[in-house]
Design a protein around this motif. Structure first.
Motif, short mmCIF file in Angstrom:
data_model
loop_
_atom_site.label_atom_id
_atom_site.label_comp_id
_atom_site.label_asym_id
_atom_site.label_seq_id
_atom_site.Cartn_x
_atom_site.Cartn_y
_atom_site.Cartn_z
N SER A 65 73.65 -19.44 5.92
CA SER A 65 74.18 -18.84 4.69
C SER A 65 73.23 -19.04 3.52
N GLU A 66 72.45 -20.13 3.56
CA GLU A 66 71.50 -20.38 2.46
C GLU A 66 70.48 -19.26 2.34
N TYR A 67 70.11 -18.65 3.47
CA TYR A 67 69.17 -17.53 3.42
C TYR A 67 69.78 -16.36 2.65
N GLY A 68 71.06 -16.10 2.88
CA GLY A 68 71.71 -15.02 2.16
C GLY A 68 71.80 -15.30 0.67
N ALA A 69 72.13 -16.55 0.31
CA ALA A 69 72.23 -16.91 -1.11
C ALA A 69 70.87 -16.79 -1.79
N ALA A 70 69.82 -17.26 -1.13
CA ALA A 70 68.48 -17.16 -1.71
C ALA A 70 68.06 -15.70 -1.84
N SER A 71 68.41 -14.91 -0.85
CA SER A 71 68.08 -13.49 -0.92
C SER A 71 68.77 -12.82 -2.09
N ASP A 72 70.02 -13.20 -2.35
CA ASP A 72 70.75 -12.64 -3.49
C ASP A 72 70.07 -13.00 -4.81
N ALA A 179 66.28 -21.28 -4.99
CA ALA A 179 66.27 -20.44 -3.80
C ALA A 179 65.34 -21.01 -2.74
N GLN A 180 64.16 -21.45 -3.19
CA GLN A 180 63.22 -22.06 -2.26
C GLN A 180 63.80 -23.32 -1.64
N GLY A 181 64.51 -24.09 -2.48
CA GLY A 181 65.13 -25.31 -1.95
C GLY A 181 66.18 -24.99 -0.89
N MET A 182 66.96 -23.96 -1.15
CA MET A 182 67.97 -23.56 -0.15
C MET A 182 67.31 -23.10 1.13
N ILE A 183 66.23 -22.32 1.00
CA ILE A 183 65.53 -21.85 2.19
C ILE A 183 64.93 -23.03 2.95
N GLY A 184 64.33 -23.96 2.20
CA GLY A 184 63.75 -25.13 2.86
C GLY A 184 64.79 -25.97 3.58
N ALA A 185 65.93 -26.18 2.89
CA ALA A 185 66.99 -26.97 3.52
C ALA A 185 67.54 -26.27 4.75
N ALA A 186 67.71 -24.95 4.64
CA ALA A 186 68.21 -24.20 5.79
C ALA A 186 67.21 -24.24 6.93
N ALA A 188 64.94 -26.57 7.51
CA ALA A 188 64.92 -27.91 8.09
C ALA A 188 66.14 -28.13 8.99
N GLY A 189 67.29 -27.64 8.52
CA GLY A 189 68.48 -27.77 9.35
C GLY A 189 68.37 -26.98 10.63
N ARG A 190 67.80 -25.78 10.54
CA ARG A 190 67.64 -24.97 11.74
C ARG A 190 66.65 -25.61 12.71
N GLN A 191 65.58 -26.18 12.18
CA GLN A 191 64.62 -26.85 13.05
C GLN A 191 65.26 -28.04 13.75
N ALA A 192 66.12 -28.75 13.02
CA ALA A 192 66.82 -29.87 13.65
C ALA A 192 67.73 -29.38 14.77
N GLU A 193 68.41 -28.26 14.51
CA GLU A 193 69.28 -27.68 15.55
C GLU A 193 68.46 -27.27 16.77
N LEU A 194 67.35 -26.58 16.51
CA LEU A 194 66.51 -26.13 17.61
C LEU A 194 65.92 -27.32 18.38
N GLY A 195 65.58 -28.38 17.64
CA GLY A 195 65.06 -29.57 18.32
C GLY A 195 66.09 -30.19 19.24
N ALA A 196 67.33 -30.27 18.76
CA ALA A 196 68.40 -30.83 19.58
C ALA A 196 68.66 -29.96 20.81
N LEU A 197 68.68 -28.65 20.61
CA LEU A 197 68.90 -27.74 21.74
C LEU A 197 67.74 -27.82 22.73
N GLY A 198 66.52 -27.93 22.20
CA GLY A 198 65.37 -28.06 23.09
C GLY A 198 65.41 -29.34 23.90
N ALA A 199 65.87 -30.43 23.27
CA ALA A 199 66.00 -31.69 24.01
C ALA A 199 67.04 -31.56 25.11
#
Length: 286
Positions: A65-72, A179-186, A188-199
């Motif tokens: 959702s952070e991507y949508g907010a930053a895009s707005d 907006a950049q902060g939201m994108i960065g946080a999103a 980082a969160g997505r990378q953490a999710e992908l890392g967990a799924l990859g593990a």
């Protein structure tokens, strides 16, 4: 006068060799008549539950959702018209007027009022001016004050405009930083999710690999069992090949139509030899 002789030849295989060949033929026939055996076990390991959970996690991923907010935020800034921007600038300019210009004008008016009182008292005490000259003097003093005040106000208004523009620019920078902060946080969160799924995928892959090794081992054992009779037969054929060909017993006889004549000739040869011996004996005696 003559007689004939007849003989026959008969060859028999060695019993041991015959028995072995008959055994090999029987084994070959048995193998040839064996029906096809289909492997009924699993050949490929299924997904490990951990891998299934990881795939479900990948499938459930959506755009943060952070991507949508930053895009707005970016879209709103891009769509802002010059009039809308100037309206924001004037808002800060009004704040500057209320907080800076109005208090300074009020202070200047109080100071000028004090100056007027002092000037009137000084003129009255000195009696230096008549009414006309006094009016001219006071008019010039007021004109000088007005000019000074207007110049001050103009300067303050320019400062207020600069203040408003600076505040709008700072506000835009803050919005973009947010907006950049939201994108960065999103991200980082997505990378953490992908890392967990990859593990999870890696762990599940290890478990699946172990299961696959077991399935492959079972299939290889099945193939060895299917090939064993043929391999054993091949060994027997190799052993049979070491036995020399032609061993066994041979009995034979031959047929000769001139056998009697040969016997008569042999008798004549014997008589001739005897006659020669008698003549030699007589010659020696005489």
């Amino acid at each position: 006068m003559g007689s004939t002789t007849t003989s026959e030849t008969k060859s028999e295989m060695d019993p041991f060799q015959k028995e072995m060949l008959e055994d090999l033929y029987g084994r070959t026939t048995e193998i040839a008549d064996t029906p096809f055996a289909q492997y009924t076990g699993d050949l490929v390991a299924g997904l490990d539950p951990i891998m299934q959970q990881a795939y479900q996690g990948y499938g459930a991923l959506t755009l943060p959702s952070e991507y949508g907010a930053a895009s707005d935020i970016y879209a709103g800034m891009a769509a802002e018209t010059p009039e809308q921007r100037m309206s924001r600038v004037r808002g800060y300019q009004d704040m500057y007027t209320e907080g800076v210009i109005d208090p300074m004008l009020a202070q200047a008016e109080r100071r000028r009022a004090q100056e007027r009182v002092g000037e009137a008292a000084g003129i009255t005490k000195a009696g230096a001016f008549g009414n006309v000259r006094r009016g001219v003097f006071e008019g010039e003093r007021e004109a000088a004050y007005d000019t000074s005040r207007d110049a001050m106000v103009a300067g303050l208004m320019q400062q207020g405009l600069s203040f408003g523009e600076a505040q709008v620019a700072a506000e835009n920078q803050a919005r973009m930083a947010g907006a950049q902060g939201m994108i960065g946080a999103a991200g980082a969160g997505r990378q953490a999710e992908l890392g967990a799924l990859g593990a999870q995928m890696s762990a599940g892959g290890l478990m699946r690999g172990v299961e696959q090794e077991g399935l492959s081992s079972a299939y290889e054992q099945f193939m060895r069992e299917q090939q064993y009779p043929l391999q054993a037969l091949t060994g027997l054929f190799s052993t049979a090949g070491l036995i020399p060909a032609g061993i066994g017993t041979t009995t034979g006889s031959s047929y000769d139509p001139y056998g009697g004549m040969k016997a008569f000739g042999s008798a004549l040869e014997g008589a001739g030899s005897a006659g020669q011996g008698y003549q030699a004996y007589m010659g020696a005696g005489g």
